[in-house]
Structures are given as C-alpha cells and as structure tokens.
Design a protein around this motif. Structure first.
Motif, PDB file in Angstrom:
ATOM      1  N   MET A   1      43.796  37.611  49.169  1.00 23.15           N
ATOM      2  CA  MET A   1      43.921  36.529  50.137  1.00 23.15           C
ATOM      3  C   MET A   1      45.319  35.903  50.065  1.00 23.15           C
ATOM      4  N   PRO A   2      45.749  35.226  51.120  1.00 20.38           N
ATOM      5  CA  PRO A   2      47.083  34.603  51.113  1.00 20.38           C
ATOM      6  C   PRO A   2      47.281  33.601  49.975  1.00 20.38           C
ATOM      7  N   ASP A   3      46.184  32.984  49.488  1.00 23.53           N
ATOM      8  CA  ASP A   3      46.318  31.998  48.411  1.00 23.53           C
ATOM      9  C   ASP A   3      46.301  32.623  47.021  1.00 23.53           C
ATOM     10  N   GLY A   4      46.324  33.971  46.946  1.00 26.75           N
ATOM     11  CA  GLY A   4      46.375  34.646  45.652  1.00 26.75           C
ATOM     12  C   GLY A   4      45.031  35.079  45.116  1.00 26.75           C
ATOM     13  N   ARG A   5      43.939  34.657  45.744  1.00 22.28           N
ATOM     14  CA  ARG A   5      42.617  35.056  45.268  1.00 22.28           C
ATOM     15  C   ARG A   5      42.300  36.487  45.713  1.00 22.28           C
ATOM     16  N   TYR A   6      41.340  37.122  45.007  1.00 24.62           N
ATOM     17  CA  TYR A   6      40.770  38.398  45.423  1.00 24.62           C
ATOM     18  C   TYR A   6      39.313  38.151  45.818  1.00 24.62           C
ATOM     19  N   VAL A   7      38.945  38.588  47.014  1.00 24.22           N
ATOM     20  CA  VAL A   7      37.605  38.331  47.550  1.00 24.22           C
ATOM     21  C   VAL A   7      36.921  39.652  47.891  1.00 24.22           C
ATOM     22  N   VAL A   8      35.625  39.738  47.613  1.00 25.68           N
ATOM     23  CA  VAL A   8      34.842  40.916  47.985  1.00 25.68           C
ATOM     24  C   VAL A   8      34.554  40.844  49.482  1.00 25.68           C
ATOM     25  N   ALA A   9      35.126  41.777  50.232  1.00 26.99           N
ATOM     26  CA  ALA A   9      34.956  41.786  51.686  1.00 26.99           C
ATOM     27  C   ALA A   9      33.698  42.540  52.121  1.00 26.99           C
ATOM     28  N   ASP A  10      33.282  43.521  51.332  1.00 28.52           N
ATOM     29  CA  ASP A  10      32.065  44.277  51.664  1.00 28.52           C
ATOM     30  C   ASP A  10      31.619  45.034  50.431  1.00 28.52           C
ATOM     31  N   GLN A  11      30.366  45.461  50.431  1.00 29.18           N
ATOM     32  CA  GLN A  11      29.844  46.236  49.311  1.00 29.18           C
ATOM     33  C   GLN A  11      28.929  47.320  49.838  1.00 29.18           C
ATOM     34  N   CYS A  12      28.778  48.379  49.047  1.00 31.58           N
ATOM     35  CA  CYS A  12      27.941  49.511  49.442  1.00 31.58           C
ATOM     36  C   CYS A  12      27.129  49.950  48.231  1.00 31.58           C
ATOM     37  N   ARG A  13      25.812  49.938  48.367  1.00 27.75           N
ATOM     38  CA  ARG A  13      24.934  50.368  47.284  1.00 27.75           C
ATOM     39  C   ARG A  13      24.553  51.828  47.491  1.00 27.75           C
ATOM     40  N   PRO A  14      24.475  52.613  46.441  1.00 24.53           N
ATOM     41  CA  PRO A  14      24.072  54.020  46.591  1.00 24.53           C
ATOM     42  C   PRO A  14      22.579  54.120  46.874  1.00 24.53           C
ATOM     43  N   SER A  15      22.198  55.094  47.678  1.00 21.52           N
ATOM     44  CA  SER A  15      20.781  55.331  47.948  1.00 21.52           C
ATOM     45  C   SER A  15      20.237  56.461  47.080  1.00 21.52           C
ATOM     46  N   THR A  16      21.089  57.032  46.217  1.00 17.56           N
ATOM     47  CA  THR A  16      20.678  58.160  45.383  1.00 17.56           C
ATOM     48  C   THR A  16      20.429  57.764  43.930  1.00 17.56           C
TER      49      THR A  16
ATOM     50  N   VAL B   1      29.250  39.789  48.745  1.00 19.74           N
ATOM     51  CA  VAL B   1      30.225  39.713  49.832  1.00 19.74           C
ATOM     52  C   VAL B   1      30.658  38.254  50.032  1.00 19.74           C
ATOM     53  N   GLY B   2      31.968  38.041  50.092  1.00 19.82           N
ATOM     54  CA  GLY B   2      32.510  36.706  50.282  1.00 19.82           C
ATOM     55  C   GLY B   2      32.817  35.975  48.987  1.00 19.82           C
ATOM     56  N   LYS B   3      32.390  36.544  47.853  1.00 19.30           N
ATOM     57  CA  LYS B   3      32.620  35.886  46.565  1.00 19.30           C
ATOM     58  C   LYS B   3      33.974  36.284  45.979  1.00 19.30           C
ATOM     59  N   GLU B   4      34.543  35.372  45.209  1.00 17.31           N
ATOM     60  CA  GLU B   4      35.808  35.660  44.541  1.00 17.31           C
ATOM     61  C   GLU B   4      35.550  36.528  43.321  1.00 17.31           C
ATOM     62  N   VAL B   5      36.467  37.462  43.064  1.00 19.79           N
ATOM     63  CA  VAL B   5      36.363  38.348  41.896  1.00 19.79           C
ATOM     64  C   VAL B   5      36.707  37.544  40.643  1.00 19.79           C
ATOM     65  N   ASP B   6      36.055  37.913  39.525  1.00 21.17           N
ATOM     66  CA  ASP B   6      36.358  37.238  38.255  1.00 21.17           C
ATOM     67  C   ASP B   6      37.854  37.323  37.959  1.00 21.17           C
ATOM     68  N   ARG B   7      38.412  36.203  37.572  1.00 20.31           N
ATOM     69  CA  ARG B   7      39.864  36.145  37.358  1.00 20.31           C
ATOM     70  C   ARG B   7      40.325  36.986  36.185  1.00 20.31           C
ATOM     71  N   GLU B   8      39.408  37.330  35.306  1.00 20.73           N
ATOM     72  CA  GLU B   8      39.800  38.184  34.183  1.00 20.73           C
ATOM     73  C   GLU B   8      40.157  39.597  34.640  1.00 20.73           C
ATOM     74  N   LEU B   9      39.772  39.945  35.872  1.00 18.88           N
ATOM     75  CA  LEU B   9      40.095  41.264  36.428  1.00 18.88           C
ATOM     76  C   LEU B   9      41.394  41.259  37.221  1.00 18.88           C
ATOM     77  N   TYR B  10      42.018  40.099  37.392  1.00 21.72           N
ATOM     78  CA  TYR B  10      43.188  40.002  38.251  1.00 21.72           C
ATOM     79  C   TYR B  10      44.329  40.899  37.774  1.00 21.72           C
ATOM     80  N   GLY B  11      44.485  41.060  36.464  1.00 14.10           N
ATOM     81  CA  GLY B  11      45.545  41.933  35.958  1.00 14.10           C
ATOM     82  C   GLY B  11      45.378  43.359  36.437  1.00 14.10           C
ATOM     83  N   GLU B  12      44.144  43.880  36.315  1.00 16.65           N
ATOM     84  CA  GLU B  12      43.849  45.237  36.796  1.00 16.65           C
ATOM     85  C   GLU B  12      44.035  45.329  38.304  1.00 16.65           C
ATOM     86  N   LEU B  13      43.569  44.314  39.008  1.00 18.73           N
ATOM     87  CA  LEU B  13      43.655  44.343  40.468  1.00 18.73           C
ATOM     88  C   LEU B  13      45.109  44.328  40.933  1.00 18.73           C
ATOM     89  N   ASP B  14      45.936  43.525  40.278  1.00 17.82           N
ATOM     90  CA  ASP B  14      47.359  43.494  40.635  1.00 17.82           C
ATOM     91  C   ASP B  14      48.001  44.857  40.413  1.00 17.82           C
TER      92      ASP B  14
END
Length: 497
Positions: A46-61, A71-84
């Motif tokens: 997001m423009p403010d520096g956050r990472y947000v889950v825009a959509d999710q897909c569950r396996p049917s198998t 969906v719509g929730k912010e990702v845990d900030r401890e993952l921001y290093g990996e995400l960057d």
C-alpha cells in the motif's frame, strides 16, 4: 470484508491494464492451488508502506491452512523483511524460515507478480509440509506441475494472454489431469483422467502415446469436432474444448507450461460432462416445448379475437359492437404477452418490448380516424414472469384506452407519457396525458366507466388483489390527467425467494 476491487482502488498508481492483469490472475489461480496442495495469498503493498492481503485461494484437493477469511487484513509486520526482499526479486523468492499456522508447519514461497516491467505484488504459496511426506506418483506429478505454473508468474507467462475459454463447465484438477511433453506425448495421466477417456471408449494405455492420436482414434470419419480440439490435445495453446464419442462427452482445457526458453509441455484438465450435456438437451427440449405452447396459445387467442371481430361486423347494435371491440382488444392484449413468451427460453417477459407495442396498438384502436395521439415511454419495466405481465398489461391498456376515449374526446391530437421506475419487485408507474383534465377521466377515484364498466373493474381488481397496490388520480402538469400506480410484482418476488 474488503472486496478485491476496493483494495485495488487503494493503489491509484495502477493502470487499467495492471488491474486487469491482477483480475485475470485471481480468476485462474485455483488450478495452481489445487495442483500444489497449497493455499495462495495475493499480497499488495500500500502507499502507506503496509502490506495487505488482496485475495486468497484455498485448495480443493487438500485441507486448507486458513479456515478464516484474511482478505483486507494487514500482513504480520514480522514478515515485512521477507516481503520487501521478494518485491525486489525478479524470480521466485523462498523463505528460509518455517512458520506455524495452527498446528501445521508451513513454508512460504513468494512469486512476484510482474507486469509491464514492474512488480505489482506477491503471490504467496503457503505449503503445509505434511503434504510433502510420503507422496506417490499422483502427488509428485501434481506438485511438480503446480510448481511449473507458479514459476511462470514472475516471468509474466501466467495468467495467459488472451486465453480462449468457451466451456460452461470447465474441468478442475480433481476431475482429472494429464501431463504432456513438449511434443504432446502423455507423460502421466491421473486415474480420473484415464476414466474420462475410458468413458469415451478408449482402451489403449495413454502413457507414452500422443494425446492427439488417442483423441482422434475415438472419432469416426464423418464426426464433427470443435476447431479448438487439436490445440487442446497437443497442449500448444491456452484453450478449452470438448470431445464427444461413444455417447459421452469430456470437457478439456489445456494449460501450456513454459520456462525462460519457451514451451516445455502442458497440463490438460479433463472432466466427464456426459450427464451435464444430457440435462442440457432435456432443458432445451423443455424450453422448446414451452415456447411452442405459448405460440399455440397466442394463435388460439388471435383466432378468438378474429371471431369477435367477425361477430361485431354482423351485429346491428352499436352498443354490442363497442363491447365486442373491447373484448377483442383485451384478448389481443393477452395474446401479445404469450407472443413475447414464445420468443424467450424461459418464463420471463421483456415487458418493455411487449408493452411498447401493445399500448401503441391500443392507442390506434381507440382513436378516431381524424385523431393523432402520440405515446412515449420513460424508464424501464424490466423482465417479469407471465403471472405479472398479463394482468399488468391489461391494467395499462385500460388506463391508456380510458385516456384516449375520455381525455381526448372531441380533440384532434394529444400526447400520453408512460413513466416506469422499478426497484427490485416494486414498480411505480405514472400514466400522464395532456387531455381535457381529470374531470373527464376520473369518477369517484376510479376510471370513468363507459358501457359495462368492465375496464374500471379490471384496473381496480388487478391492482388491489393481484399486486397489493394502489391507484391514485391527480391533475397532470400539462392540464391533463396523471394516474399513479404503485404495485408489488408478486410472481417476481416468489421467484426470487
């Protein structure tokens, strides 16, 4: 819960092409989740520096890792290093840390979503490590195929550019899948895929055979087949098709596999749609029968209308002639509703189309030879079942006929405007004319009676009893009369429930 399009709107820097690319991705990524036995998350910065889950897909198998919606929730900030780090990468980025979701040990892998030279976001593959233990041939082939599709995302090879999808019942991984080599040879066929071809009449061992040969051997000399079938059987393009043989039908879809150097093979999804096609034929037969019934009802009503017209010509009484003409007009009104029903595949009437033609005909029948009365429409009635369309058309023709006969009596020209405003199953209608005024058309809160007064009874009975509505008369803005009808379409409401 946030909606995908709303989350995309939070990125005003995205172009329309960027948004369309992301829409195509989430439309088609179920196959990756199913093949990989893994959950997928689309994460956008997001423009403010956050990472947000825009959509999710569950396996049917396999059992999903996430029963809750994120969906719509912010990702845990401890993952921001990996995400960057993943956002800066141009290829698959693998986490070096195992994490826990509930009681499951999970490995995260990140695929940058690249489009037109920029990274839009990340597709995170959350793999339950328990699904990677003691796998057989089926699981290994499925996971490997899912891995190849997943690795196509950073290269901009998935989703596919301009896929051709024509089938209504597309195959999914659990229905059956075939892995092809770059030459179109079957390297592996899942048990369900083998069963699909057995249903078509194939008795040969599929592995090691050209799928195109396996498929064409099922066809007879004069059999027709879709033009896209050879492309599907060879796996050369992202298209779908259908193969019919042995009184059975199998829907197929090809997903070409690419690496950095070009096409390496394909996945072909298969689904037995024999029963679905049989039901389609039954529905088409039923629809054709219903349309024919409405057509015959319309013809019979027109015959009755013609008999009434002949009877009117024979009688010497002007009063009888007038009553027979009224009866003929009402029969013709019902006939036109059935004509509309005979031209549709279901029991819904395009009322705007029917009523426009019907009311213009009513005006022509009610006017004298030296009169010119115009009628216009504003708004839309929409689609409605025949149970609503028939009484409503009678109500409106009676109101218009009343306006012509009483509002424009001894006048050479005039204008009638029909306004309709529909909200769900509620309908507000205004019939307004520029005639002689309300005194000429209204009597004791009802349409002024002429002859037997049947028209007045039709209006009040249908509006009050059939539609639980009301009729209100008031002076028009142009000096004429305005009739406001407020009704509830009961048959339409019953269909919604």
């Amino acid at each position: 819960m946030a909606v995908f399009t709303q989350i995309l709107a939070m990125r005003p820097d995205f172009t329309d092409a960027d948004r369309e690319w992301l829409h195509q991705l989430v439309t088609d990524w179920q196959v990756i989740a199913d093949l990989s036995f893994a959950d997928l998350l689309l994460i956008l910065p997001m423009p403010d520096g956050r990472y947000v889950v825009a959509d999710q897909c569950r396996p049917s198998t396999v059992m999903t890792l996430r029963s809750e919606d994120v969906v719509g929730k912010e990702v845990d900030r401890e993952l921001y290093g990996e995400l960057d780090a993943a956002m800066r990468a141009t290829s698959i980025f693998r986490s070096t840390v195992m994490r826990s979701i509930g009681k499951s040990t999970v490995c995260n892998v990140y695929a940058p979503v690249r489009h037109e030279g920029k990274t839009l976001g990340l597709v995170v593959r959350e793999t339950n490590m328990a699904t990677r233990e003691s796998n057989g041939r089926y699981e290994s082939e499925s996971i490997n195929a899912g891995k190849q599709l997943y690795e196509m995302i950073p290269r901009g090879q998935f989703p596919y550019h301009d896929p051709v999808m024509n089938q209504r019942h597309n195959a999914r991984v659990a229905d059956g899948f075939i892995i092809l080599t770059v030459d179109g040879i079957v390297r592996y066929a899942s048990p369900n895929a083998v069963s699909c071809f057995r249903r078509l009449g194939s008795l040969t061992t599929m592995q090691g055979q050209y799928l195109s040969e396996v498929g064409t051997q099922l066809l007879h000399t004069n059999d027709t087949f879709p033009e896209s079938l050879p492309l599907v059987l060879s796996g050369k393009a992202a298209v779908d098709s259908e193969l019919e043989a042995n009184r059975s039908a199998v829907s197929m879809r090809s997903l070409p596999l690419y690496d950095a150097n070009g096409r390496t093979g394909a996945i072909v999804l298969c689904r037995d749609v024999t029963e679905l096609r049989r039901r389609d034929v039954e529905l088409q037969t039923k629809d054709a029968t219903i349309s024919e019934i409405h057509h015959r009802v319309k013809n019979n009503l027109q015959s009755i209308s013609a008999l009434l017209r002949l009877q009117a010509r024979k009688t010497q009484s002007q009063e009888v002639k007038k009553e027979l003409a009224e009866a003929q007009r009402r029969v013709q009104t019902i006939a036109m509703v059935h004509e509309g029903l005979s031209q549709t595949a279901d029991e819904m009437v395009d009322f705007d189309k029917v009523i426009s033609k019907l009311l213009k005909m009513s005006v022509d029948l009610a006017t004298m030879s030296d009169q010119r009365i115009d009628i216009d429409f504003d708004g839309s009635f929409g689609l409605m079942p025949a149970q609503d369309a028939t009484p409503l058309s009678l109500v409106l023709t009676e109101l218009v006929t009343n306006a012509v006969e009483h509002g424009f009596e001894d006048r050479q020209q005039g204008h009638i405007l029909i306004r309709a405003k529909r909200t769900g199953t509620h309908l507000d209608i205004a019939v307004e004319d520029d005639g002689s005024g309300i005194e000429a058309e209204e009597e004791h809160g009802m349409a002024k009676s002429s002859g037997s007064g049947l028209g007045t009874q039709i209006i009040n009975t249908f509006v009050t009893n059939d539609f639980a509505g009301s009729v209100h008369w008031e002076p028009g803005q142009q000096g004429g009369t305005k009739v406001i009808v407020s009704i509830n379409l009961r048959a339409a409401q019953a269909e919604q429930n």
